[in-house]
Scaffold this motif. Structure first.
Motif, PDB file in Angstrom:
ATOM      1  N   ASP A  52      -6.002  -6.562   4.926  1.00 12.34           N
ATOM      2  CA  ASP A  52      -5.419  -5.228   4.881  1.00 12.34           C
ATOM      3  C   ASP A  52      -5.442  -4.598   6.271  1.00 12.34           C
ATOM      4  N   ASP A 100      -4.681   3.392  -1.521  1.00 20.78           N
ATOM      5  CA  ASP A 100      -5.704   3.621  -0.488  1.00 20.78           C
ATOM      6  C   ASP A 100      -6.305   5.012  -0.630  1.00 20.78           C
ATOM      7  N   GLY A 116       1.522  -1.833   4.203  1.00 16.20           N
ATOM      8  CA  GLY A 116       2.080  -0.501   3.971  1.00 16.20           C
ATOM      9  C   GLY A 116       3.326  -0.307   4.818  1.00 16.20           C
ATOM     10  N   THR A 117       3.117  -0.233   6.119  1.00 15.73           N
ATOM     11  CA  THR A 117       4.225   0.018   7.050  1.00 15.73           C
ATOM     12  C   THR A 117       5.292  -1.070   6.977  1.00 15.73           C
ATOM     13  N   ALA A 171       1.933   4.264   2.891  1.00 17.65           N
ATOM     14  CA  ALA A 171       3.079   4.376   3.813  1.00 17.65           C
ATOM     15  C   ALA A 171       4.369   4.761   3.088  1.00 17.65           C
ATOM     16  N   SER A 201       0.855  -1.186   0.000  1.00 15.32           N
ATOM     17  CA  SER A 201       0.000   0.000   0.000  1.00 15.32           C
ATOM     18  C   SER A 201       0.893   1.237   0.000  1.00 15.32           C
ATOM     19  N   GLY A 235      -2.651   3.946   8.218  1.00 14.32           N
ATOM     20  CA  GLY A 235      -1.653   2.889   8.223  1.00 14.32           C
ATOM     21  C   GLY A 235      -1.060   2.779   9.621  1.00 14.32           C
TER      22      GLY A 235
END
Ligand code: DX5
Length: 221
Positions: free
Chosen positions: A176, A36, A198-199, A12, A9, A145
């Motif tokens: 997610d 996102d 993401g992170t 991030a 994602s 996130g």
């Protein structure tokens, strides 16, 4: 053995270096990129819209998923399709005409996905199961996130996999939120095969490629 796929994602990512970040995630083995989109109404945060989808489209040949965390997503389907999204994911919670919306996505030639929040039962998808190319089980409350994975969502993944195995085996289950090296295996074992991160990817100390590789390594142990 089912193959796990990583969908980084970009929420991030370092937006000053978005192209490089996407390329790194791709080099690490990302299967697709997730965008996102947040409107500050459906979720208490505003992220980005069409211009970022268009830019991401130029940055990679990987499939793009537009995760629309917005009200009235049906108003923007053609915009996101034209901007380069290959899959469009709408939220069940803001789609009273979900059957019509999913058909509209397919008529645009795109894959149709629906997302359900942690508090939304899997049963809310029962009348559209056969229409889905992807079902996204949110493992955090959407909007930000870096949140913690909600273990109470695992039973929903198992329940959904059972229904899909009977009625729509080709439909992917995506998860997610809070997906990292400590949580991805439990979601995979419950039946998810696509993992938005993401992170864990763009926040990885050794960079996005290592972030993706680390997650894949755990999946394919
Ligand atoms: C909704 C967003 C986030 C993001 C992933 O809040 O959809 O879940 O994609 O966030 P991480 O991987 O940082 O938890």
């Amino acid at each position: 053995m089912k193959q796990g796929k990583i969908a980084p994602s970009i929420l991030a990512a370092d937006f000053l270096r978005l192209g490089e970040e996407i390329a790194a995630a791709e080099a690490g083995g990302a299967d697709r990129i997730q965008l996102d989109v947040m409107d500050g109404v459906f979720v208490p945060n505003i992220s980005f819209g069409i211009p970022i989808v268009q830019a991401t489209r130029r940055a990679t040949t990987l499939p793009l998923e537009a995760h629309l965390m917005i009200v009235q997503p049906e108003r923007y389907l053609a915009d996101f399709a034209n901007a380069g999204a290959d899959t469009i994911i709408v939220h069940q919670e803001v789609s009273p005409h979900l059957d019509r919306t999913l058909h509209a996505i397919k008529e645009l030639g795109k894959k149709a996905g629906v997302a359900i929040n942690p508090s939304t039962p899997v049963a809310m998808l029962s009348e559209v199961i056969e229409l889905l190319d992807l079902a996204l089980v949110m493992t955090v409350n959407p909007g930000f996130g870096g949140q913690r994975f909600i273990p109470g969502t695992l039973h929903k993944i198992r329940q959904l996999r059972q229904i899909l195995d009977e009625r729509n085996p080709a439909c992917e289950i995506e998860v997610d939120g809070g997906i990292d090296e400590a949580t991805i295996r439990a979601a995979y074992d419950a039946g998810a095969t696509v993992f938005v991160a993401g992170t864990a990817v763009f926040g990885h100390p050794e960079g996005a490629a290592e972030g993706v590789r680390g997650l894949l390594e755990i999946l394919h142990r």
